[in-house]
Scaffold this motif. Structure first.
Motif, PDB file in Angstrom:
ATOM      1  N   ALA A  44       0.834  -1.203   0.000  1.00  0.00           N
ATOM      2  CA  ALA A  44       0.000   0.000   0.000  1.00  0.00           C
ATOM      3  C   ALA A  44       0.869   1.253   0.000  1.00  0.00           C
ATOM      4  N   ALA A  45       1.963   1.219   0.758  1.00  0.00           N
ATOM      5  CA  ALA A  45       2.852   2.381   0.804  1.00  0.00           C
ATOM      6  C   ALA A  45       3.517   2.631  -0.543  1.00  0.00           C
ATOM      7  N   LEU A  46       3.636   1.589  -1.350  1.00  0.00           N
ATOM      8  CA  LEU A  46       4.201   1.738  -2.694  1.00  0.00           C
ATOM      9  C   LEU A  46       3.150   2.112  -3.729  1.00  0.00           C
ATOM     10  N   GLY A  47       1.895   2.173  -3.293  1.00  0.00           N
ATOM     11  CA  GLY A  47       0.847   2.643  -4.196  1.00  0.00           C
ATOM     12  C   GLY A  47      -0.184   1.622  -4.608  1.00  0.00           C
ATOM     13  N   ALA A  48      -0.121   0.398  -4.056  1.00  0.00           N
ATOM     14  CA  ALA A  48      -1.108  -0.626  -4.406  1.00  0.00           C
ATOM     15  C   ALA A  48      -2.438  -0.319  -3.741  1.00  0.00           C
ATOM     16  N   SER A  49      -3.522  -0.625  -4.432  1.00  0.00           N
ATOM     17  CA  SER A  49      -4.840  -0.519  -3.816  1.00  0.00           C
ATOM     18  C   SER A  49      -5.027  -1.675  -2.844  1.00  0.00           C
ATOM     19  N   GLU A  50      -6.053  -1.585  -2.004  1.00  0.00           N
ATOM     20  CA  GLU A  50      -6.311  -2.665  -1.047  1.00  0.00           C
ATOM     21  C   GLU A  50      -6.570  -3.976  -1.764  1.00  0.00           C
ATOM     22  N   ASP A  51      -7.319  -3.938  -2.859  1.00  0.00           N
ATOM     23  CA  ASP A  51      -7.608  -5.160  -3.618  1.00  0.00           C
ATOM     24  C   ASP A  51      -6.338  -5.739  -4.231  1.00  0.00           C
TER      25      ASP A  51
END
Length: 319
Positions: A44-51
């Protein structure tokens, strides 16, 4: 270089791990990031969405396959099942580079926000009361024991909070450890606990202050960590935007905070690479684990897995 980021829960170590990984990658460095925290937030910190984060394959779910591959034709390892998290490589073992193709990376490494990322996997509901998180992190320790990183290459690992890594030899698997400290007594308390263990084993430690508002925060950190304070990161509109789901280009990070990332990179760049010590410590902790629990668990004397003539290093990596 193999780099760990540790610190008190909530200190911002995951945010800093992501920033540092992106900073290195932006400079063209070959890099592998690993989330070894019990709370899996690096994606998430790298930009991934929760899904997207939920769908990432977990190292901890593929431990048997990882062992089978790394074992290779090493005659000292009777079977993949006999490998434990501390099993060191030897002649015949399959070794990994940072970027080279192999079945482990193909199956378990994904690009997130431009960074190649592997994740340990979350501590699931079915694990509660019956499993130890260190069994999942064991996959990370095995990988680090078998990775030969070359000049200008990096493995950046977001570690579990506090001093949990001292439950095995994992804390010795790094060329440099950045302890992320807020200017609070609780945060510097974790620093003292960590550095008290690490110094006994020659672990190279740097403190990076985080959430620093003013000079009084810097003075506080200096008073408690002394010369270990390498640099510090101030409150950041860039980080706040990212945490609210509005990631920005790294070029928009505040200049002072970019300078802090540069200081971290420069500190790592001058760290000496000591493959002999790295190998010796892997063997030392493997023998400790064998005596303490692993021999009984596996049903054989795992001291026999140690190849006394083997020293990990570039000379052992067949490209």
């Amino acid at each position: 270089m193999k780099i760990a980021l540790v610190g008190k829960g909530g200190s911002g170590k995951t945010t800093l791990a992501a920033l540092f990984a992106r900073h290195l990658a932006a400079g063209g460095a070959p890099l592998l990031a690993i989330d070894a925290d019990i709370n899996q937030h690096l994606a998430a910190a790298l930009g991934a969405s929760e899904d997207e984060a939920v769908l990432l394959p977990a190292l901890g779910d593929h431990l048997a396959g990882i062992k089978e591959y790394l074992r290779g034709s090493n005659p000292r390892i009777s079977s993949a099942a006999a490998m434990v998290k501390t099993t060191p490589p030897g002649r015949g073992s399959r070794l990994l580079s940072i970027t080279g193709a192999n079945p482990i990376y193909d199956a378990l490494v994904r690009e997130v926000g431009g960074i190649r990322l592997a994740v340990t996997g979350p501590f699931a509901t079915e694990d509660l009361g019956v499993a130890c998180y260190h069994s999942k992190v064991g996959a990370v320790e095995l990988l680090l024991n078998h990775i030969v990183d070359g000049p200008g290459e990096y493995a950046v690992v977001d570690m579990t909070a506090g001093a949990d890594s001292f439950a095995s030899g994992l804390f010795t698997r790094f060329d440099a450890t950045f302890i992320v400290c807020e200017p609070t007594l609780r945060s510097v308390g974790v620093y003292r606990q960590y550095v008290g263990y690490a110094r006994d084993f020659g672990v190279r430690v740097y403190v990076v202050g985080n959430k620093v508002d003013d000079e009084s925060d810097v003075d506080f950190l200096r008073a408690h960590v002394g010369d270990d304070l390498l640099t510090w990161v101030g409150r950041s509109a860039y980080v706040k935007a990212a945490e609210r789901g509005r990631p920005q280009p790294l070029s928009t990070l505040e200049i002072a905070n970019r300078d802090a990332l540069d200081a971290m990179r420069e500190a790592v760049a001058v760290c000496p690479k000591d493959w002999a010590t790295y190998t010796r410590q892997a063997v030392e902790f493997h023998l400790r684990n064998a005596t303490a629990w692993a021999n009984d668990k596996v049903g054989e004397d795992l001291a026999g897995q140690v190849d006394p003539e083997f020293v990990l290093g570039p000379q052992t990596l067949v490209r």
